[in-house]
Design a protein around this motif. Sequence first.
Motif, PDB file in Angstrom:
ATOM      1  N   CYS A  58      -3.214   4.147  -2.899  1.00 40.64           N
ATOM      2  CA  CYS A  58      -3.954   2.899  -3.155  1.00 40.64           C
ATOM      3  C   CYS A  58      -3.330   1.735  -2.408  1.00 40.64           C
ATOM      4  CB  CYS A  58      -3.980   2.603  -4.657  1.00 40.64           C
ATOM      5  SG  CYS A  58      -2.339   2.293  -5.357  1.00 40.64           S
ATOM      6  N   ARG A  59      -4.041   0.618  -2.459  1.00 38.81           N
ATOM      7  CA  ARG A  59      -3.539  -0.607  -1.847  1.00 38.81           C
ATOM      8  C   ARG A  59      -3.721  -1.759  -2.838  1.00 38.81           C
ATOM      9  NH1 ARG A  59      -8.437   1.343   0.492  1.00 38.81           N
ATOM     10  NH2 ARG A  59     -10.151  -0.168   0.377  1.00 38.81           N
ATOM     11  N   LEU A  82      -1.803   5.580 -10.436  1.00 32.47           N
ATOM     12  CA  LEU A  82      -2.552   4.358 -10.118  1.00 32.47           C
ATOM     13  C   LEU A  82      -2.271   3.273 -11.171  1.00 32.47           C
ATOM     14  CD1 LEU A  82      -4.772   3.445  -7.952  1.00 32.47           C
ATOM     15  CD2 LEU A  82      -6.330   3.570  -9.887  1.00 32.47           C
ATOM     16  N   ILE A 122      -6.881  -1.026  -5.281  1.00 27.68           N
ATOM     17  CA  ILE A 122      -8.043  -0.275  -4.769  1.00 27.68           C
ATOM     18  C   ILE A 122      -7.611   1.126  -4.369  1.00 27.68           C
ATOM     19  CG2 ILE A 122      -9.860  -0.246  -2.995  1.00 27.68           C
ATOM     20  CD1 ILE A 122      -9.414  -3.341  -2.749  1.00 27.68           C
ATOM     21  N   ALA A 123      -8.264   2.135  -4.924  1.00 27.70           N
ATOM     22  CA  ALA A 123      -7.983   3.513  -4.520  1.00 27.70           C
ATOM     23  C   ALA A 123      -8.334   3.678  -3.046  1.00 27.70           C
ATOM     24  CB  ALA A 123      -8.792   4.484  -5.369  1.00 27.70           C
ATOM     25  N   ASN A 124      -7.517   4.426  -2.314  1.00 30.13           N
ATOM     26  CA  ASN A 124      -7.848   4.649  -0.895  1.00 30.13           C
ATOM     27  C   ASN A 124      -9.011   5.624  -0.755  1.00 30.13           C
ATOM     28  OD1 ASN A 124      -5.814   2.913  -0.049  1.00 30.13           O
ATOM     29  ND2 ASN A 124      -4.276   4.539   0.022  1.00 30.13           N
ATOM     30  N   HIS A 130     -11.590   0.460  -8.293  1.00 27.22           N
ATOM     31  CA  HIS A 130     -10.704  -0.680  -8.040  1.00 27.22           C
ATOM     32  C   HIS A 130     -10.461  -1.420  -9.347  1.00 27.22           C
ATOM     33  CE1 HIS A 130     -14.800  -2.330  -7.563  1.00 27.22           C
ATOM     34  NE2 HIS A 130     -14.306  -3.497  -7.951  1.00 27.22           N
ATOM     35  N   ARG A 177       0.833  -1.205   0.000  1.00 30.63           N
ATOM     36  CA  ARG A 177       0.000   0.000   0.000  1.00 30.63           C
ATOM     37  C   ARG A 177       0.859   1.241   0.000  1.00 30.63           C
ATOM     38  NH1 ARG A 177      -3.994  -0.707   4.530  1.00 30.63           N
ATOM     39  NH2 ARG A 177      -5.016   0.919   3.336  1.00 30.63           N
TER      40      ARG A 177
END
Lengths: 131, 131
Positions: free
Chosen positions: B20-21, B54, B37-39, B87, B16
């Motif tokens: 994002c993670r 991203l 996945i965008a935070n 995501h 992460r």
Amino acid sequence: MSCELCDSDGGAVIWRDDLCRVVRAAVDGYPGFLRVIANRHVKEMTDLAERERLMRVVFACESALRQLYNPDKVNLASLGNVVPHLHWHVIARFADDAHFPDAIWAAARRTAAPRPPMTDDALARAIMAAL
Amino acid sequence: MSCELCDSDGGAVIWRDDLCRVVRAAVDGYPGFLRVIANRHVKEMTDLAERERLMRVVFACESALRQLYNPDKVNLASLGNVVPHLHWHVIARFADDAHFPDAIWAAARRTAAPRPPMTDDALARAIMAAL
């Protein structure tokens, strides 16, 4: 080996440059469905040095579809399992389309609500404005 | 409105940063399935100023999966019709997986051939090496 996206444009071209072309996908019930197709035969995004540039075209298509159709969601996908020549699906999705909220590759849930297509010219102008 | 990707990580996080993670998708038959996945709660890529950044994470996941699994194809998709919080699905596909050459959202064609998963640690190292 023969490749249909090397041998043909893969649809009615509405915009192109030296890297890629944007074609309109002829899929019933999906008037806002564009494909961004690499001109060179490349399989994966990480095989393509110009991947940022290609994504800018994908995002310009997303912008154009949002502006012209005001969709409930935009779906972006690079699959290529059947035709392993890099191409992106850029799809305006609506709560009353045939598959929503499933992916368009799932079984249909209903008959799509009719929705008039924009002209190629309007799409081309919106893509160019977004680039 | 409650959003499951705002309220939780959405899976076991293997990498992460502030944008994002990367989580491992727990989908039977798909050991090489990551989600980026965008935070922040953002719906579409064109809502996200950092979309190039991203995509670099998405492409690092593709590189990691290619290196570790040597898949027949990688599938990339940002759909979000069910959970409209940005995501990406990054999926290593194999000719003997459950859906090939269809999208994983289509009906299954067969029982997936068994394929051992890589460790989270190996995936994290490969992602970081690709970034």
